[in-house]
Scaffold this motif. Structure first.
Motif, short mmCIF file in Angstrom:
data_model
loop_
_atom_site.label_atom_id
_atom_site.label_comp_id
_atom_site.label_asym_id
_atom_site.label_seq_id
_atom_site.Cartn_x
_atom_site.Cartn_y
_atom_site.Cartn_z
N MET A 41 87.15 11.60 142.01
CA MET A 41 87.16 12.87 141.62
C MET A 41 86.02 13.60 140.75
O MET A 41 85.39 14.89 140.79
N ARG A 86 83.92 3.20 154.89
CA ARG A 86 82.51 3.21 155.41
C ARG A 86 82.29 3.32 157.02
O ARG A 86 81.67 4.05 157.55
N VAL A 113 75.48 3.15 152.92
CA VAL A 113 76.05 2.51 151.71
C VAL A 113 75.15 2.20 150.59
O VAL A 113 73.96 2.21 150.88
N ILE A 114 75.72 2.06 149.24
CA ILE A 114 74.90 1.59 148.02
C ILE A 114 74.65 0.03 148.31
O ILE A 114 75.66 -0.64 148.81
N VAL A 121 96.27 1.40 143.35
CA VAL A 121 95.12 1.68 144.05
C VAL A 121 94.31 2.73 143.60
O VAL A 121 93.29 2.65 143.11
N MET A 122 95.09 3.94 143.61
CA MET A 122 94.52 5.30 143.02
C MET A 122 94.37 5.34 141.64
O MET A 122 93.31 5.75 141.26
N GLU A 123 95.07 4.84 140.85
CA GLU A 123 95.21 5.06 139.36
C GLU A 123 94.43 4.00 138.69
O GLU A 123 93.53 4.49 137.73
N ASP A 167 82.17 -9.71 141.80
CA ASP A 167 82.42 -8.25 142.44
C ASP A 167 82.21 -6.91 141.65
O ASP A 167 82.73 -6.80 140.58
N PRO A 168 81.76 -5.99 142.24
CA PRO A 168 81.60 -4.64 141.46
C PRO A 168 82.83 -4.02 141.47
O PRO A 168 83.83 -4.19 142.37
N ARG A 169 83.45 -3.30 140.43
CA ARG A 169 84.75 -2.63 140.33
C ARG A 169 85.01 -1.83 141.42
O ARG A 169 84.13 -1.00 141.93
N TYR A 170 86.23 -1.48 141.92
CA TYR A 170 86.47 -0.33 142.94
C TYR A 170 86.87 0.94 142.15
O TYR A 170 87.65 0.62 141.16
N PRO A 171 86.26 2.03 142.47
CA PRO A 171 86.42 3.14 141.55
C PRO A 171 87.76 3.66 141.66
O PRO A 171 88.53 3.57 142.63
N GLN A 172 88.29 4.07 140.56
CA GLN A 172 89.86 4.89 140.52
C GLN A 172 89.50 6.32 140.94
O GLN A 172 88.38 6.72 140.88
N LEU A 173 90.65 6.67 141.52
CA LEU A 173 90.60 7.93 142.29
C LEU A 173 90.14 9.14 141.27
O LEU A 173 89.30 9.99 141.83
N ARG A 174 90.61 9.30 140.08
CA ARG A 174 90.34 10.20 139.17
C ARG A 174 88.79 9.78 139.06
O ARG A 174 88.15 11.01 138.86
N GLN A 195 90.80 -4.59 148.99
CA GLN A 195 89.41 -3.70 148.30
C GLN A 195 88.77 -3.80 149.80
O GLN A 195 87.91 -2.57 150.01
N PHE A 207 98.37 9.65 140.14
CA PHE A 207 98.69 9.25 141.54
C PHE A 207 99.66 8.27 141.57
O PHE A 207 99.37 7.09 141.05
N HIS A 240 78.65 7.19 144.18
CA HIS A 240 79.38 5.99 144.01
C HIS A 240 79.30 5.35 142.45
O HIS A 240 80.38 4.77 142.03
N ALA A 300 93.00 1.20 140.41
CA ALA A 300 91.85 0.47 141.21
C ALA A 300 92.11 -0.78 141.09
O ALA A 300 91.15 -1.41 141.01
N GLU A 327 87.42 -0.26 151.47
CA GLU A 327 85.90 -0.17 151.62
C GLU A 327 85.39 0.02 153.17
O GLU A 327 84.65 1.05 153.39
#
Lengths: 267, 742
Positions: A199, B456, A38-39, B437-439, A189-196, B448, B318, A78, B441, B452
């Motif tokens: 991609m 992982r 992981v990062i 979650v997907m759109e 906390d770092p942000r959780y990436p959006q799915l878009r 979260q 999404f 990531h 986050a 994760e």
């Protein structure tokens, strides 16, 4: 404001102890089965800090550099998914087996190659070897002011106000730009990436740079250029002895515990 | 024993007739017996009276006005429904709405039983009877009116003599039944308010209107009897008992005045009736039409199955963050809701005082569909951008529907099971989670962290000190490696591998299978999560990645074959493999460990003859085994066959079972609200007086264990409720010498 973040890919720090193995002969950590690298979490926070600086300044770029094997590309991806703009992967067999010095040397050359940005950000340390030196060495090599182990970063016109975590509290300092910052976990906390974004990041090209691209000789970097010599790598074992203090009443047990602690010279 | 085994369990369960719905339906029959008796005796009596009849439109001029109004009324209703349908049509068409009807017989059965037969309404005795009164009264009175009109227009007179009197009696009695129903409905709102109750102007308008119609109907009838019948043919009027009593009440009124009052009330009654019926197009009275339609439209797949986002990488969005992201059916069913509140009354989150009420989710979305949906329709009509002028609107997800409500859902399906009009709340909630979650986050830290860890490490148990194979330490030689030759793959799953309490159950299942010489194997070290937690948490993309990876492993190891059966340890794995993996290309058969163990006991391969301590046990249904997959009896039948065990039930059991609180990814979330769901459920189990609670799900076991820690804080350890998996109890009774050492 332009920012460059240097990130490192490490074995997942959440790998259960039972799955953590080292090859003592080869002096290497063996990758755990089924657990992806992981990062480094501090580096993800460094990316978060960079993105917030970009947001706060209203313009600029956040670029990512990582030195490592093929898989290090995932740490860059990531960071891109989190919202960074471009990724640069220092990938060369010559880099293998290096130490903090050779890593910092290669990174500083890459930064010069890309142009020194307003802010350079690192995690306070990589969460595998925990040396916490690369950021400071890069600052020295590039002759830039630096502030380490930061819990807060704020833009202040042309200068930057930061808050350091020190032994007895916090230390607030103003730095001019360009400068080097290293981010601590207190930052948030770092942000959780959006799915878009995940991609989009998957489709984005990561630029690969070799030692030669950076004008480095193979003897300057990697194992050849290392200033640290490793003599042994092993997993320490710890023996735990448990003594149950017997007693009929809680008072007796407490008295027994106090005596045992005195005998052990803890009290 | 494969998928057909699941079906056979369902069939057996259905014949056992244990569901509340059936019990109430059975109660409803005797309730109608006295009425039938009266009708029979009266029918016989009418033969003695001849020539009885009455004049249609007695004392009424210009009755043709009614016929003029009728097309208007129908037009107004249709206009209302068509207008509203434009909002429904903002959604995406489903396969069904494209005319692709699957399982037509099931759908028609549901339409008849659930729609026309109001099967689910009857599950609640009070409101079931209330609804039956109003509904039968409306139907009978409609038929009675229609028959009268028909009689008038055909040359032969049907309604004369005994037939007329019988007809009068039926009409009168059902008018009375209707008044009783309305009175019960009014009392319901005053006397028997429920937590979720939300009566509005709509309720009072519908009920008040209906009550007014029934009362004015009797007044009109009474006045007709008073003015034209009671003095001429008094014996006829006895056949309209309610009207007769009303006539007696008017006996002091002069005939001429009574005729005037009659005319007035007749018009009030008739115009009132036509006005009231227009509510069909504009209020929740529309459930007369929409509820049976929704019973037909409800998916026929397993209720625990979520829809797959096909070609996820090519989607423009999404999940659901805008009204038009829903399917047409999802928007449609917002309008079907009658606010009865049964979903909320059965929702574990609401029961525990947490911020979720499925009824309010549906109602809030309905209000949003009215305000914003109508505007969007207007934008389309005017050729504007769909969202023109809506920039300042409160967002649907995160505004109208709060994030914490979406996270509090256990996807346990209690709401879906309880809904008398067949609304499917869970997919709607999960669709909005997908967007979070997907759109966006945007999710709690705990979610979260879980996602994760899934990404992982391929399992959701962040911080576990164990590896996939830790559970078999010391017994590696007794756990056969999967070779592709065995009959069964034992899929341990993440919880069975990474959580110490669940590891004990894994070892029990292995011990039982060895005792019974089952041909099984385990894919050592290589298993990964099947994606269920990611999917329930709204991360459909991660689910698909995990599922693709696992199916690839199953392909490589020869598991993905119609001849092979996967035994799952966990009901959540079971549901995902059985119902959701076929969409991903799975061909293998699936069985839960309790089904296998029951089969082994039935075949005599496991003999539970060892004495276990005498104890009463209450069985807690896992939602994903029970309500979602109809496996209620297999675990109970195992328990019944263990000597010294007495099985007792909690009040909420089987289809009405209460979730342990872990479903829908809540296993890994911090609960918000007054109390915890697991504590509520543990209190219910303790209240039965049982020594132990048995279940068949590793999540339920953990939730019970932690709930007991707080609920029975002051109870001596020996007196605390014990929590066991069915497999553990069976192991104690059927693996006598523990020769396998596990």
């Amino acid at each position: 404001m332009d920012v460059i973040v240097c990130v490192k890919q490490i074995p997942d720090p959440e790998t259960p102890a039972a799955a953590f193995k080292v090859d003592e002969a080869a002096m290497q950590v063996l990758p755990a089965q089924g657990i992806s690298p992981v990062i480094s979490p501090f580096d993800a926070q460094a990316v978060e800090a960079a993105l917030r600086i970009k947001d706060a300044s209203g313009d600029g770029t956040v670029n990512i550099i990582s030195l490592g094997p093929d898989s290090a590309r995932d740490a860059i991806k990531h960071s891109l998914a989190m919202g960074a703009d471009e990724g640069y992967h220092l990938k060369d067999e010559a880099f293998e087996g290096g130490d903090a010095w050779t890593t910092a040397l290669a990174l500083s050359r890459a930064i010069q190659h890309l142009g020194v940005p307003d802010v350079l950000i690192f995690g306070r340390q990589a969460a595998d070897w925990d040396q916490g030196t690369v950021g400071s060495i890069v600052a020295e090599l590039l002759d830039l002011p630096s502030a380490t182990v930061l819990r807060a970063v704020e833009l202040n016109g042309e200068s930057i106000t930061v808050s350091r975590v020190v032994a007895d509290g916090f230390e607030n300092i103003d730095l001019p730009t360009p400068c080097v910052l290293t981010i601590s976990n207190e930052f948030g906390d770092p942000r959780y990436p959006q799915l878009r974004q995940i991609m989009q990041a998957a489709r984005k090209q990561v630029t690969e740079l070799t030692a030669a691209d950076l004008g480095l000789d193979a003897s300057d970097v990697g194992a050849a250029g290392s200033r640290v010599q490793m003599h042994a790598l092993f997993q320490p074992t710890s023996d735990v002895e448990v003594e149950i203090i017997e007693g009929d009443t809680p008072e007796e047990k407490a008295a027994g515990l106090v005596n045992a602690l005195r005998e052990a010279k803890i009290l | 024993m494969t998928k057909s085994a699941v079906k056979s369990d369902t069939a057996k369960r259905k014949t056992s007739a244990t569901s509340t719905g059936k019990r109430v339906s059975a109660l409803a029959i005797p309730a109608w017996l006295p009425l039938g008796g009266i009708l029979l005796v009266s029918g016989a009596e009418t033969v003695r009276v001849t020539g009885a009849h009455r004049e249609l439109f007695f004392n009424i001029d210009h009755f043709w006005v009614l016929y003029m109004l009728l097309p208007f009324v129908i037009g107004i209703i249709i206009y209302g429904l068509v207008r509203r349908s434009r909002v429904w049509r903002l959604g995406k068409p489903t396969a069904l709405l494209k005319g692709n009807f699957d399982n037509l017989p099931v759908r028609l059965g549901r339409l008849i039983k659930g729609g026309g037969g109001t099967e689910r309404v009857l599950r609640d005795p009070y409101s079931g009877v209330m609804h039956l009164c109003i509904m039968t009264s409306m139907i009978v009175l409609f038929l009675v009116t229609a028959l009268l009109a028909i009689d008038d227009y055909i040359p032969v007179d049907i309604l004369v003599g005994p037939r007329y009197l019988g007809y009068s009696l039926v009409a009168d009695l059902f008018g009375l039944v209707g008044i009783i129903g309305v009175a019960m409905a009014v009392a319901h709102r005053w006397v028997r308010p429920r937590t979720a109750w939300l009566p509005t102007w709509e309720d009072w308008l519908i009920l008040g209107g209906l009550g007014m119609l029934l009362v004015t109907g009797f007044i009109v009838e009474g006045l007709r009897i008073h003015t034209s019948e009671i003095n001429v043919n008094p014996e006829w009027s006895y056949w309209s008992p309610v009207g007769y009593i009303v006539a007696l009440m008017f006996s002091g009124v002069k005939i001429s005045a009574a005729l005037d009052i009659h005319t007035t009330f007749w018009w009030i009654h008739m115009v009132g009736a036509l006005s009231w019926i227009t509510l069909l197009g504009y209020s929740k009275l529309n459930h007369l039409v929409l509820a049976p339609a929704n019973a037909f439209l409800k998916r026929t797949s397993a209720p625990g199955k979520l829809d797959m986002i096909v070609n996820i990488e090519e989607q423009e969005h999404f999940g659901v963050s805008q009204l038009e992201h829903f399917t047409m059916k999802q928007i449609f069913e917002l309008d079907v809701c009658v606010r009865c509140g049964r979903c909320t009354d059965n929702c574990p989150a609401d029961i525990a005082g947490q911020p979720l009420s499925p009824m309010h989710i549906i109602q809030d979305l309905k209000s949003y569909a009215t305000a914003v949906g109508e505007q969007k329709v207007a934008n389309l009509v005017q050729g504007n951008d769909l969202n023109f002028g809506l920039d300042d609107e409160t967002p649907m997800v995160g505004g109208v529907i709060r994030d914490e409500s979406l996270w509090a859902c256990r996807t346990c399906g209690a709401c879906v099971e309880a809904c008398p009009v067949f609304i499917e709340h869970v997919p709607t909630i999960v669709d909005m989670r997908r967007s979070l979650v997907m759109e966006e986050a945007r999710m709690p830290d705990t979610v979260q962290g879980t996602l994760e860890t899934l990404e992982r490490q391929g399992h959701p148990w962040r911080g576990t000190p164990y590896t996939r194979d830790s559970w078999m330490e010391g017994i590696e030689d007794q756990v056969p490696e999967w070779t592709g030759e065995q009959d069964y793959l034992y899929f341990v799953g993440c919880t069975g591998a990474f959580v110490d309490r669940a590891q004990e159950i894994t070892r029990s299942v292995v011990s039982l299978m060895r005792e019974a010489d089952v041909s099984f194997g385990v894919i050592k070290g290589m298993e990964s999560c099947n994606g269920d937690p990611a999917r329930r948490l709204g991360h459909e993309y991660l689910y698909q990645i995990l599922a693709e990876g696992l199916i690839e492993l199953f392909n490589e190891t020869g598991v993905n074959d119609e001849q092979k059966t996967v035994i799952t340890h966990c009901p959540h794995c079971f549901n995902t493999f059985l119902n959701e993996y076929p969409d991903m290309g799975a061909k293998f058969q699936v069985i839960h460990h309790t089904q296998l163990l029951e089969q082994l006991v039935n075949e005599g391969r496991l003999v539970p003859n060892a004495e276990v301590p005498e104890q009463t046990i209450t069985y807690h249904d896992s939602c994903y085994l029970g309500r979602h997959n109809d496996i209620f009896e297999a675990p109970r039948r195992i328990l019944e066959q263990v000597p010294n065990v007495t099985l007792i039930e909690m009040p909420r059991n089987r289809e009405q079972g209460l979730c342990c609180g872990a479903g829908g990814g809540n296993m890994w979330m911090e609960e918000q609200g007054k109390s915890r769901v697991n504590e509520v459920r543990v209190e219910e189990a303790v209240a039965t007086g049982a020594d132990s609670a048995c279940t068949a799900c590793p999540f339920c076991i953990q939730m019970f264990d932690s709930g007991i820690g707080t609920v029975q804080l002051d109870v001596e350890d020996d007196d605390k409720l014990k929590v066991l998996d069915v497999a553990e109890l069976l192991q104690a009774a059927a693996v006598s010498d523990r020769q396998h050492g596990v």
